[in-house]
Design a protein around this motif. Structure first.
Motif, PDB file in Angstrom:
ATOM      1  N   VAL A 142       6.390  -8.232  17.775  1.00 30.64           N
ATOM      2  CA  VAL A 142       6.309  -9.219  18.851  1.00 30.64           C
ATOM      3  C   VAL A 142       6.163  -8.526  20.204  1.00 30.64           C
ATOM      4  O   VAL A 142       6.828  -7.516  20.482  1.00 30.64           O
ATOM      5  N   VAL A 157       6.284  -9.734  24.313  1.00 30.52           N
ATOM      6  CA  VAL A 157       6.637 -10.818  25.222  1.00 30.52           C
ATOM      7  C   VAL A 157       6.106 -10.479  26.609  1.00 30.52           C
ATOM      8  O   VAL A 157       6.352  -9.378  27.127  1.00 30.52           O
ATOM      9  N   ALA A 181       4.563 -15.270  24.218  1.00 35.11           N
ATOM     10  CA  ALA A 181       4.872 -14.353  23.123  1.00 35.11           C
ATOM     11  C   ALA A 181       3.633 -14.213  22.251  1.00 35.11           C
ATOM     12  O   ALA A 181       2.952 -15.207  21.944  1.00 35.11           O
ATOM     13  N   THR A 212      -0.171 -16.714  19.157  1.00 33.85           N
ATOM     14  CA  THR A 212       0.223 -16.700  20.561  1.00 33.85           C
ATOM     15  C   THR A 212       0.862 -18.039  20.871  1.00 33.85           C
ATOM     16  O   THR A 212       0.363 -19.086  20.455  1.00 33.85           O
TER      17      THR A 212
END
Length: 692
Positions: free
Chosen positions: A290, A292, A343, A359
């Protein structure tokens, strides 16, 4: 020959250039260009959108100071002036063409270093801009309500670890002079990078005022400062802070009774802005799965827009026909801020059996515009009004990129947006709007091989409703509804001859519903402009480009846009416009150019660009003329120094960027006539730069 290390401009539509060093043992190739048209950076030839990228070398080769001076390189793109600069943009026949008292409701987004400048096109100055990406077609998933027709994304040069310095100075006709400096590099070893630039552009402009005996009433006086910091907080976390300062103090004196460059106004106008904008971006690699990202922006602008509404002076004609004291001024204070949290999956975070990148994001934008209007039309009345327009956009969006096979990818994206607006003024006018909006896209991308990419998309764009704030309008004209469109597009992007030739071709069909169109009512010297909803319109066309090294020394560049944008049903004041081309939608636009690299020192460039005639308004049949202009430049480079001779509009062609059809001349009993604002005439100059 081999290209320098920095990527060149786009393959998508116009590819422009950079200088090359001669090395006979290696054939020249066109390198890939990284663009930010989607949530993940990608090369232009693997991005499923019709786009043009204009690089800094092209900007500099024209002596260009503002976006208006390079926008003609993009097919099916147009602009409108009505101010000191061409600052209202149209893509595929959609976009605002002017602003007076009512709040602007743009169809084309303008983003500069991550900050939304969609209502402030005069801010698009060009020094230290590294690239301009022009995205055509609905961009609702990423950009929301401002991306109905497309988006213009401008990015200034990023900080680097290596020290760099650029100094530039130039002189040109019409008492034009420029000076700027940009410097960047490491501030704290392995921790903090920075870059800053400052640039001043001044010119007397291209109008003569015979009444005041002045040649600078349409002057340009523009100061731009940009600053960037990049904090390398850790291997997984970076912070970017950007700042833009604009101090623009331009004159506005463009319209005349005889459609010339000789004004008779006794109160020339102004086109001014003082802007400060900030953008704070973070990128956090949370894990292998992931990423961010967050963005916070703030923009504050104080804007003055004024003009001599009668274009003349007191006593110019028989007083029985009406005194010449018309003048109008709008002061605007704009304050915007936005917050976005996003994210994205990394490779280990793919879902659905490791096939799908994802996304998801949240977005909030608050825009407040306080304005003051001061108008005096003599016997036709005066207006003194204060008002405020506040809008809030709250959105959630997501996109899935599903790799069905190694070559075939399914794209699905959507955005849901809640729009809230409140308008009030000192004339006791109060209007409120609340509505839900949605857009998105479905697409299939097919990577045939490393040289050929095919895409198809079906997308829905949208734009919120808005306000007409002129109390002289009928009650049913004080507001207008939201607009949306559905666009089908197919395209192919290719490399040929070992990347010596790059081509792009896109075809699109747009079904436009509840179209917001600008209309006007003429009442003597009072010009009442408002936006209304037409029933529907159809926009369809083709966009093509090529970038080709015919030899190691000769490069050909070209683009072509064909556009059929017609009303299915539209009438105004009893006149039927069904089947007529919409305003500011020329049926063709084109660009054809060449670049010749004589040796290590000399580079020659020339291009011709133009467009078909187009209607100035959706409420009358007044048109511009078709035109073509020639631009050229010659560079001589020695060490760190470069001397560039350039000329825009070499053949001194007169062509219009804004027009009206109404009565403004008491000597002609206020009979309706066509009046136009001309683009710049032939301008030649010299620029000397130093790069380290």
């Amino acid at each position: 020959m081999k290209p320098i290390s920095k990527p060149l401009s786009l393959i998508g539509i116009l590819l422009t250039t950079q200088a090359f060093a001669a090395e006979e043992e290696e054939a020249v190739k066109l390198p890939d260009v990284v663009v930010s048209a989607d949530f993940r950076p990608s090369t232009a030839e693997k991005t499923a959108v019709s786009l043009t990228e204009i690089d800094k070398e092209t900007i500099e080769s024209r002596g260009a100071q503002h976006l208006e001076e390079v926008l003609g390189l993009a097919p099916n793109v147009n602009l409108s002036s009505g101010a000191s600069r061409g600052q209202f943009f149209q893509i595929r026949g959609m976009g605002a063409t002017s602003q007076f008292s009512a709040p602007l409701n743009p169809s084309v987004g303008l983003v500069i270093d991550g900050v939304d400048f969609s209502r402030t096109g005069g801010a698009a100055t060009l020094f230290d801009i590294d690239s301009i990406e022009i995205l055509r077609g609905p961009q609702g998933t990423k950009f929301g309500t401002n991306g109905l027709a497309g988006t213009i994304n401008m990015r200034s040069k990023e900080p680097t670890k290596e020290f760099s310095l650029r100094a530039e100075s130039g002189l040109a006709e019409y008492n034009t002079r420029n000076f700027g400096v940009a410097v960047g590099g490491t501030l704290v070893e392995d921790k903090l990078l920075g870059r800053a630039s400052i640039y001043s552009h001044k010119s007397d402009g291209y109008m003569n005022n015979d009444f005041l005996n002045r040649d600078n009433t349409q002057n340009q006086d523009e100061l731009t400062f940009r600053g960037k910091l990049r904090l390398l907080a850790s291997d997984d976390f970076t912070v970017d802070l950007g700042y833009t300062h604009l101090n623009i103090d331009n004159g506005y004196d463009a319209f005349t009774f005889d459609n010339s460059r000789n004004s008779l106004s006794d109160h020339p106008g102004q086109d001014k802005q003082l802007t400060n904008a900030f953008a704070l971006n973070t990128n956090w690699q949370v894990s292998d799965a992931v990423i961010v990202q967050s963005t916070a922006t703030y923009l504050k602008s104080d804007i003055v827009y004024s003009y001599d509404a009668d274009w003349g002076y007191v006593g110019q004609f028989d007083p029985a026909l009406g005194p010449y004291i018309g003048f109008e001024r709008f002061d605007r204070h704009r304050e915007n801020y936005s917050l976005e949290l996003r994210a994205l999956s990394d490779k280990a975070g793919r879902i659905f059996n490791d096939t799908t990148d994802w996304t998801v994001g949240l977005f909030f934008l608050d825009q407040d515009e306080a304005f003051k209007q001061n108008s005096d039309f003599g016997i036709f009345g005066a207006t003194l009004r204060n008002g405020d327009y506040n809008t809030q956009n709250t959105s959630i969006y997501s996109q899935l990129d599903t790799h069905l096979t190694d070559k075939l990818t399914l794209i699905t994206g959507g955005r849901i947006e809640y729009f809230k607006a409140r308008y009030s003024d000192s004339n006791a006018l109060n209007i409120g709007q609340d509505e839900g909006l949605f857009g998105g896209k479905v697409g299939l991308n097919y990577q045939v091989n490393q040289d050929h990419f095919i895409y198809s998309t079906l997308s829905r764009g949208y734009k919120s409703g808005g306000v007409n704030n002129n109390a002289a309008l009928p009650v049913n004209r004080l507001g207008f509804d939201s607009e949306y469109n559905v666009t089908a597009e197919v395209g192919v992007k290719s490399n040929w001859f070992d990347k010596r030739l790059k081509t792009a071709l896109a075809a699109f069909y747009t079904d436009r519903r509840n179209a917001q169109v600008e209309n006007s009512i003429a009442n003597g010297v009072q010009f009442l402009e408002f936006t209304g909803n037409a029933s529907s319109a159809t926009h369809q066309g083709v966009e093509a480009s090529l970038d080709w090294f015919l030899t190691d020394n000769l490069r050909m560049l070209g683009s072509l846009g064909l556009l059929d944008a017609t009303f299915d049903k539209h009438s105004f004041n009893g006149v039927n416009y069904d089947g007529r081309q919409v305003a500011h939608a020329p049926k063709y636009t084109f660009n054809l150019g060449s670049e010749y690299y004589m040796n290590d020192a000399w580079t020659l460039r020339a291009n011709v660009e133009g467009k078909d005639g187009f209607y100035f308004s959706d409420s009358n049949n007044s048109k511009s003329s078709a035109y073509a202009i020639v631009n050229a430049s010659a560079d001589y480079k020695h060490g760190h120094y470069k001397v560039r001779l350039w000329v825009r509009n070499l053949l001194d062609k007169d062509y219009a960027t804004r027009g009206f059809f109404f009565g403004n001349n008491p000597a002609n009993s206020y009979a309706a006539e066509k009046y136009v604002q001309f683009a710049e005439p032939r301008v030649a100059g010299i620029t000397v730069s130093y790069d380290y």
